[in-house]
Design a protein around this motif. Structure first.
Motif, mmCIF file in Angstrom:
data_model
loop_
_atom_site.group_PDB
_atom_site.id
_atom_site.type_symbol
_atom_site.label_atom_id
_atom_site.label_comp_id
_atom_site.label_asym_id
_atom_site.label_seq_id
_atom_site.Cartn_x
_atom_site.Cartn_y
_atom_site.Cartn_z
ATOM 1 N N ASP A 173 26.155 -25.202 22.080
ATOM 2 C CA ASP A 173 27.199 -25.651 21.029
ATOM 3 C C ASP A 173 26.524 -26.761 20.081
ATOM 4 N N GLU A 174 26.120 -26.379 18.960
ATOM 5 C CA GLU A 174 25.719 -27.416 18.064
ATOM 6 C C GLU A 174 24.518 -27.988 18.657
ATOM 7 N N PRO A 175 23.327 -27.656 19.255
ATOM 8 C CA PRO A 175 22.684 -28.394 20.056
ATOM 9 C C PRO A 175 21.704 -29.543 19.398
ATOM 10 N N THR A 176 21.785 -29.427 17.959
ATOM 11 C CA THR A 176 20.962 -30.332 17.229
ATOM 12 C C THR A 176 21.575 -30.939 16.317
ATOM 13 N N THR A 177 22.949 -31.107 16.429
ATOM 14 C CA THR A 177 23.637 -31.973 15.552
ATOM 15 C C THR A 177 23.283 -33.199 15.173
ATOM 16 N N ALA A 178 23.012 -34.064 14.283
ATOM 17 C CA ALA A 178 22.929 -35.448 14.160
ATOM 18 C C ALA A 178 21.218 -35.915 14.493
ATOM 19 N N LEU A 179 20.402 -34.783 14.778
ATOM 20 C CA LEU A 179 18.945 -35.199 15.125
ATOM 21 C C LEU A 179 18.262 -34.808 14.007
ATOM 22 N N GLU B 44 23.233 -42.222 5.945
ATOM 23 C CA GLU B 44 23.636 -40.821 6.263
ATOM 24 C C GLU B 44 25.202 -40.422 6.061
ATOM 25 N N PRO B 45 25.297 -40.520 4.982
ATOM 26 C CA PRO B 45 26.844 -40.136 4.529
ATOM 27 C C PRO B 45 27.327 -38.685 4.895
ATOM 28 N N VAL B 46 26.570 -37.875 5.034
ATOM 29 C CA VAL B 46 26.899 -36.503 5.148
ATOM 30 C C VAL B 46 26.522 -35.714 6.476
ATOM 31 N N SER B 47 25.903 -36.584 7.274
ATOM 32 C CA SER B 47 25.287 -35.932 8.461
ATOM 33 C C SER B 47 26.174 -35.351 9.367
#
Length: 543
Positions: free
Chosen positions: A176-182, A445-448
């Motif tokens: 589930d979204e394993p790479t979000t914010a990386l 990081e305004p849209v990460s």
């Protein structure tokens, strides 16, 4: 027979009977990678959790089956469900810091699954854990076994989560979204690792994501969800090149594209400049010793011209955010100096108040940077507290006008942050930063944390406001696709140093440093197709 088959699944909120997943059916074959994509709130995660009957008790199943190897998970007793979870179906959650127990060592958490589901001696369990940690790129196994989750970076925590799940060699992995914010490189490394581990064990993968380029690189099939329904499905290559549904075309159109380069006058006096900036973080005091200090920034020299957007990119821990915090006055510099309009900025000196008024910041997570106890009117109007010549009514009118500028409106004045969506909160954060019409903005990081369509809306808003107000900006990001869309000039940082800088087109098309080439090799170059889809071309290999 499919490994996993979901039939006519309908889920609803128990309190209101509102359907959030509507008649969803899908299948996953052994060894296959199937991706579910869509915006936040489309129902992706609820479908994934339903595979193991892990939905929150506030979510009720109205209809449908989740068949794993022919058995309906919903019909099984709790004891049999627990036997399947982890042992045969593993799940990697979106945020590893919240899914790893902060009070237990990594070794304790990795051993737990083997103790529950495998009949092995303690020595055999320790050997399997050590082997898996090495496979996920952790060489100092003894230290990792004794360490706690907070001692690792986000990328390393995600590797540890993968290790804990793959130790049991499940037949199905739900990611589930394993790479979000990386950042881009770590994202690619985590995905490559996941694919390697699953293919070696012939594990099927159900991948949940809103990152279409990443999905296209690794998935065999894609299912597109909108408002709880599957609106399109097919082979990954077909979905991207020839999307049939209007919503799929909307998702693809929201991806970041490079526009024409803007002309920036580099002969003017920079709005801000830093010279020889050094930042040291002192070591932590332990019982009988003190850990070593860390040099976060190592002699940084940068400048930002009037009306220019300078992007700072690099991996996690490269010093990007520290640089922005020092310029904003949130972190003290060890040495070096900051110049505003060519004059040194010194606390208490003439011109310091002017600098503070003309330098504003948009933080990465608006939910944590907006006070939850304050209404939107107070949050945005807080920046006007030093303006003595306006009364309360004028202040309210000015806040309402600024909210309208960012696409909200005066109806939001009396709401609290929790009553807004993520994209709306980010718009409030931008309104708060711009209401004093500053000359310089730091966007960290305004849209990460936003999904692809909301991110596109915020970036379009940002570009329109920058054109209207003409502020300069230091744009900090690990998303190179976003940087390619917004930046005039790009600065690449690694380990607290600038390794490359230049115009956007020079850095993206003619990178000189090996680290820059490595960053760029992790993201695709996108081009639109005649059918409303996209064509991906993977950039040069890392050098």
């Amino acid at each position: 027979m499919s490994l996993l088959e979901i039939r006519n699944l309908t889920l609803e909120i128990a309190r209101t009977d509102l359907a959030i997943v509507k008649n969803v059916s899908l299948s996953v074959e052994p060894g296959e990678i199937v991706a579910i994509v869509g915006e936040s709130g489309s129902g992706k995660t609820q479908v994934a959790r339903a595979v193991m009957a892990l939905n929150h008790r506030a979510i009720r199943r109205r209809a449908g089956q989740s068949l794993f190897r022919g058995q309906d998970i919903f019909a099984l007793p709790d004891r049999e469900k627990r036997a399947i979870r982890g042992s045969q179906i593993g799940m990697v959650f979106q945020e590893p810091m919240t899914s790893l127990n902060p009070s237990l060592t990594i070794g304790r958490q990795l051993l737990e699954g083997l103790e529950l589901h495998r009949k092995l001696t303690q020595q055999e369990r320790l050997a399997k854990v050590a082997e898996m940690l090495r496979r996920v790129g952790i060489q100092d196994v003894d230290h990792a076994m004794r360490a706690y989750p907070h001692e690792f970076s986000g990328g390393m925590r995600q590797r540890i989560m993968l290790a804990s799940v793959m130790l049991l060699e499940p037949a199905l992995l739900i990611a589930d979204e394993p790479t979000t914010a990386l950042d881009a490189v770590i994202q690619r490394d985590v995905m490559e690792l996941m694919v390697e581990l699953t293919r070696s064990a012939n594990t099927a993968v159900l991948l949940i994501s809103h990152d279409l380029p990443m999905v296209a690189r690794y998935a065999d099939r894609i299912l597109v969800m909108r408002s709880g329904e599957i609106v399109e499905e097919g082979a990954a290559s077909d979905i991207l090149a020839r999307p049939q549904h209007e919503y799929t075309r909307k998702l693809l159109a929201a991806l970041s594209w490079r526009g024409p380069a803007r002309a920036v006058d580099m002969q003017q006096t920079p709005v801000i400049a830093v010279e020889g900036l050094v930042v040291d973080y002192g070591g932590q005091q332990r019982l009988f010793s003190r850990s070593q200090s860390k040099r976060a920034l190592k002699g940084i020299d940068i400048s930002v011209q009037p009306n220019e957007i300078v992007a700072v990119v690099g991996g996690s821990g490269s010093g990007k955010t520290t640089l922005g915090n020092v310029i904003a006055g949130l972190v003290p510099a060890t040495s070096g100096r900051l110049l505003y309009d060519g004059k040194p900025v010194l606390p208490g000196a003439s011109g310091y108040a002017d600098w503070r008024a003309n330098s504003q910041m948009v933080f990465q997570d608006p939910y944590s940077s907006l006070d939850p106890r304050m209404k939107i009117e107070a949050l945005v109007g807080e920046a006007l507290r030093h303006e003595k010549r306006i009364n309360r009514q004028q202040k309210r009118e000015r806040v309402a006008a600024m909210l309208t500028e960012v696409g909200l409106g005066e109806q939001f004045l009396d709401r609290f942050p929790h009553e807004l969506s993520g994209g709306q909160r980010q718009r409030v954060a931008i309104a708060r930063a711009l209401i004093c019409n500053p000359r310089f903005l730091i966007a960290d990081e305004p849209v990460s944390a936003l999904d692809v369509t909301v991110r596109a809306q915020v970036l379009d808003l940002f570009a329109a406001l920058q054109k209207r107000y003409g502020f300069s900006c230091l744009f900090i990001s690990h998303d190179l696709g976003v940087v390619e869309q917004v930046a005039d000039r790009v600065i690449v940082m690694q380990h607290g140093e600038i390794v490359e800088q230049g115009s956007r087109d020079d850095v993206f098309d003619r990178p000189q440093h090996a680290y820059t080439r490595k960053l760029l090799s992790a993201i695709p170059a996108l081009a639109p197709t005649a059918g409303g889809g996209i064509e991906m071309r993977w950039r040069q290999a890392a050098g």
